[in-house]
Design an enzyme around this catalytic site. Structure first.
Site, PDB file in Angstrom:
ATOM      1  N   SER A  90     -11.673  63.472  31.614  1.00 52.12           N
ATOM      2  CA  SER A  90     -10.643  63.621  32.655  1.00 52.12           C
ATOM      3  C   SER A  90     -10.940  64.904  33.416  1.00 52.12           C
ATOM      4  O   SER A  90     -11.065  65.973  32.814  1.00 52.12           O
ATOM      5  CB  SER A  90      -9.252  63.778  32.038  1.00 52.12           C
ATOM      6  OG  SER A  90      -8.864  62.612  31.377  1.00 52.12           O
TER       7      SER A  90
ATOM      8  N   ARG B  46      -2.883  70.338  26.011  1.00 56.16           N
ATOM      9  CA  ARG B  46      -4.224  70.882  26.257  1.00 56.16           C
ATOM     10  C   ARG B  46      -4.271  72.406  26.103  1.00 56.16           C
ATOM     11  O   ARG B  46      -5.065  73.074  26.749  1.00 56.16           O
ATOM     12  CB  ARG B  46      -4.730  70.500  27.652  1.00 56.16           C
ATOM     13  CG  ARG B  46      -4.878  68.998  27.895  1.00 56.16           C
ATOM     14  CD  ARG B  46      -6.039  68.455  27.092  1.00 56.16           C
ATOM     15  NE  ARG B  46      -6.456  67.128  27.518  1.00 56.16           N
ATOM     16  CZ  ARG B  46      -5.996  65.974  27.034  1.00 56.16           C
ATOM     17  NH1 ARG B  46      -5.061  65.976  26.104  1.00 56.16           N
ATOM     18  NH2 ARG B  46      -6.470  64.827  27.457  1.00 56.16           N
TER      19      ARG B  46
ATOM     20  N   GLU C  49      -9.014  70.024  34.660  1.00 54.68           N
ATOM     21  CA  GLU C  49      -8.821  69.963  33.214  1.00 54.68           C
ATOM     22  C   GLU C  49      -9.950  70.652  32.425  1.00 54.68           C
ATOM     23  O   GLU C  49      -9.654  71.486  31.578  1.00 54.68           O
ATOM     24  CB  GLU C  49      -8.631  68.509  32.784  1.00 54.68           C
ATOM     25  CG  GLU C  49      -8.001  68.339  31.396  1.00 54.68           C
ATOM     26  CD  GLU C  49      -9.010  68.212  30.292  1.00 54.68           C
ATOM     27  OE1 GLU C  49      -8.657  68.447  29.141  1.00 54.68           O
ATOM     28  OE2 GLU C  49     -10.181  67.886  30.583  1.00 54.68           O
TER      29      GLU C  49
HETATM   30  N1  EPU Z   1      -3.754  55.327  36.360  1.00 54.58           N
HETATM   31  C1  EPU Z   1      -3.941  54.722  37.584  1.00 54.58           C
HETATM   32  N2  EPU Z   1      -5.217  54.619  38.060  1.00 54.58           N
HETATM   33  C2  EPU Z   1      -6.274  55.058  37.377  1.00 54.58           C
HETATM   34  C3  EPU Z   1      -6.103  55.685  36.121  1.00 54.58           C
HETATM   35  C4  EPU Z   1      -4.826  55.799  35.634  1.00 54.58           C
HETATM   36  O1  EPU Z   1      -3.014  54.285  38.244  1.00 54.58           O
HETATM   37  O2  EPU Z   1      -7.394  54.898  37.888  1.00 54.58           O
HETATM   38  C5  EPU Z   1      -2.392  55.466  35.823  1.00 54.58           C
HETATM   39  C6  EPU Z   1      -1.899  54.214  35.181  1.00 54.58           C
HETATM   40  O3  EPU Z   1      -0.543  54.124  35.466  1.00 54.58           O
HETATM   41  C7  EPU Z   1      -2.081  54.474  33.702  1.00 54.58           C
HETATM   42  C8  EPU Z   1      -1.807  55.956  33.644  1.00 54.58           C
HETATM   43  O4  EPU Z   1      -2.352  56.469  34.854  1.00 54.58           O
HETATM   44  O5  EPU Z   1      -1.184  53.696  32.971  1.00 54.58           O
HETATM   45  C9  EPU Z   1      -2.415  56.699  32.482  1.00 54.58           C
HETATM   46  O6  EPU Z   1      -3.783  56.417  32.428  1.00 54.58           O
HETATM   47  P1  EPU Z   1      -4.582  56.442  31.033  1.00 54.58           P
HETATM   48  O7  EPU Z   1      -3.815  55.787  29.969  1.00 54.58           O
HETATM   49  O8  EPU Z   1      -5.947  55.938  31.331  1.00 54.58           O
HETATM   50  O9  EPU Z   1      -4.613  57.962  30.655  1.00 54.58           O
HETATM   51  P2  EPU Z   1      -4.805  59.276  31.538  1.00 54.58           P
HETATM   52  O10 EPU Z   1      -3.491  59.895  31.802  1.00 54.58           O
HETATM   53  O11 EPU Z   1      -5.698  58.941  32.679  1.00 54.58           O
HETATM   54  C10 EPU Z   1      -4.964  60.830  29.460  1.00 54.58           C
HETATM   55  C11 EPU Z   1      -5.897  61.894  28.947  1.00 54.58           C
HETATM   56  C12 EPU Z   1      -7.174  61.251  28.430  1.00 54.58           C
HETATM   57  C13 EPU Z   1      -6.791  60.300  27.307  1.00 54.58           C
HETATM   58  C14 EPU Z   1      -5.819  59.241  27.876  1.00 54.58           C
HETATM   59  C15 EPU Z   1      -5.301  58.270  26.842  1.00 54.58           C
HETATM   60  C16 EPU Z   1      -5.418  63.875  30.277  1.00 54.58           C
HETATM   61  C17 EPU Z   1      -5.896  64.792  31.343  1.00 54.58           C
HETATM   62  N3  EPU Z   1      -6.201  62.838  30.012  1.00 54.58           N
HETATM   63  O12 EPU Z   1      -5.635  60.194  30.542  1.00 54.58           O
HETATM   64  O13 EPU Z   1      -8.007  62.279  27.927  1.00 54.58           O
HETATM   65  O14 EPU Z   1      -7.935  59.652  26.782  1.00 54.58           O
HETATM   66  O15 EPU Z   1      -4.667  59.914  28.437  1.00 54.58           O
HETATM   67  O16 EPU Z   1      -4.289  58.847  26.101  1.00 54.58           O
HETATM   68  O17 EPU Z   1      -4.370  64.129  29.687  1.00 54.58           O
HETATM   69  C18 EPU Z   1      -9.718  63.809  28.624  1.00 54.58           C
HETATM   70  O18 EPU Z   1      -8.903  64.720  28.504  1.00 54.58           O
HETATM   71  O19 EPU Z   1     -10.915  64.037  28.969  1.00 54.58           O
HETATM   72  C19 EPU Z   1      -9.305  62.424  28.401  1.00 54.58           C
HETATM   73  C20 EPU Z   1     -10.131  61.401  28.641  1.00 54.58           C
END
Ligand code: EPU
Length: 336
Positions: free
Chosen positions: A240, A165, A330
């Site tokens: 996010s 980021r 973020e």
């Molecule tokens: N998780 C939970 N509970 C939740 C959400 C997530 O336990 O309610 C855990 C789970 O273990 C899941 C892991 O977090 O497997 C990762 O969740 P997810 O794949 O949904 O991705 P994220 O880490 O929440 C990041 C980016 C997103 C991007 C996704 C997919 C950041 C801050 N966010 O989210 O980007 O779409 O990965 O790659 O790095 C954004 O920046 O606005 C955004 C949406």
């Protein structure tokens, strides 16, 4: 080029917060860029560059300067062979339309970034990434107007110092100084191969998908995002709201011992922390932690940034009290 006065930032950003901007200028052509900057120099006011406002938050005091909206449109094929496609798009082009263009021609490299809101010009600024793909892997260069020299120059990817980021466009002395005129990427005639990023892999497994072409990956990512992430048109949010937490190896060891998931040697999914602090679906000062994805904060009926501050602190405190880890916001904020 269109100049408007005293415009609420809440109307320019998807979180729908923020007081008035003194001036808002919408730029539609590369030739508007020097014209807009002459206006800035004449008025001698600070400026802030905005795309579609999907990752930016306005504050209650507004912005006493000039907001430039990058609405430069257009997509051009620079070169196309059986192996690769070099594609250029203007900064205000819709990010997902640009991805669709490459995917429809059968090229891979950005299909996992499908359905991310925002403009193409904003993608290199924070090195947008999702489901295992990242801008840094496809970006070749940008053309950018340097507000200090008044010139458009080509900046190659290694000069951008891309990280999680971050880039030179949002960190350090160059932050906020460049107006992104165009973005060029190199896509290839390849397919992503399993194993995929966790949530994509579970979709593949559940739905027994065997086609990993760019079109098929795009379709899956669109479905995953639609099920989890709010549509900015329907619910006010900035995607996010917290960054994932990155730990060093000593911290990672401690976290693992406490039962906190740590990926790739150091990444803690903040969504997990928020969910396991019991905050999923909870409301704070008019904001709601999404019940589908805990990293998303939805503005249900809050009107002020002051309320956002209170909601943010409450979530950070709950996570810190339970896990001893600090969550960092973020989305960026419009400020002097
Ligand atoms: N998780 C939970 N509970 C939740 C959400 C997530 O336990 O309610 C855990 C789970 O273990 C899941 C892991 O977090 O497997 C990762 O969740 P997810 O794949 O949904 O991705 P994220 O880490 O929440 C990041 C980016 C997103 C991007 C996704 C997919 C950041 C801050 N966010 O989210 O980007 O779409 O990965 O790659 O790095 C954004 O920046 O606005 C955004 C949406």
């Amino acid at each position: 080029m269109n100049i408007r006065e005293n415009i609420p930032i809440s109307t320019l950003t998807t979180m729908r917060l923020g007081g008035n901007a003194r001036y808002v200028i919408e730029l539609k052509n590369p030739t508007d860029v020097p014209t807009a900057f002459s206006f800035i120099f004449t008025k001698n006011l600070p400026f802030y560059i905005l795309g579609s406002g999907s990752n930016v938050i306005g504050r209650d005091e507004g912005f006493p300067g000039i907001i430039l909206i990058n609405n430069l449109k257009g997509i051009e094929i620079i070169s196309q062979t059986d192996k690769s496609l070099i594609l250029k798009g203007y900064g205000g082009e819709n990010f997902d339309d640009f991805i669709a263009y490459g995917v429809n021609l059968g090229y891979s490299g950005m299909e996992a970034l499908s359905a991310i809101p925002g403009t193409l010009g904003a993608a290199p600024i924070q090195n947008v990434g999702a489901y295992g793909q990242e801008m840094s892997q496809v970006l070749t260069n940008v053309e950018a107007y340097d507000s200090r020299t008044g010139r458009i120059s080509t900046i190659a990817t290694p000069q951008m110092h891309l990280g999680y980021r971050r880039s030179i466009f949002n960190h350090g002395v160059n932050a906020g100084k460049y107006f992104i005129v165009s973005v060029t990427v190199k896509l290839t005639k390849t397919h992503l191969t399993p194993p995929f990023y966790t949530s994509l892999q579970s979709y593949v497994d559940t739905n027994h998908v065997t086609d990993f072409s760019p079109k098929s990956i795009r379709k899956m990512v669109v479905a995953i995002r639609a099920a989890k992430l709010p549509d900015p048109a329907a619910a006010a949010s900035a995607g996010s709201f917290f960054k994932n937490v990155y730990l060093n190896s000593a911290e990672a060891k401690k976290a693992t011992a406490k039962g906190i998931p740590v990926w790739d040697g150091g990444k803690v999914p903040s969504g997990w922390l928020i969910e396991h602090a019991g905050l999923k679906g909870k409301e704070f000062f008019g904001f709601k932690v999404s019940d589908k994805a805990a990293l998303i904060l939805i503005n249900e009926h809050a009107k002020t940034y002051a309320d956002l501050e209170k909601a943010r602190s409450a979530i950070q405190k709950a996570v810190f009290d339970k896990f001893g880890l600090n969550l960092e916001q973020e989305p960026v904020e419009i400020s002097l």
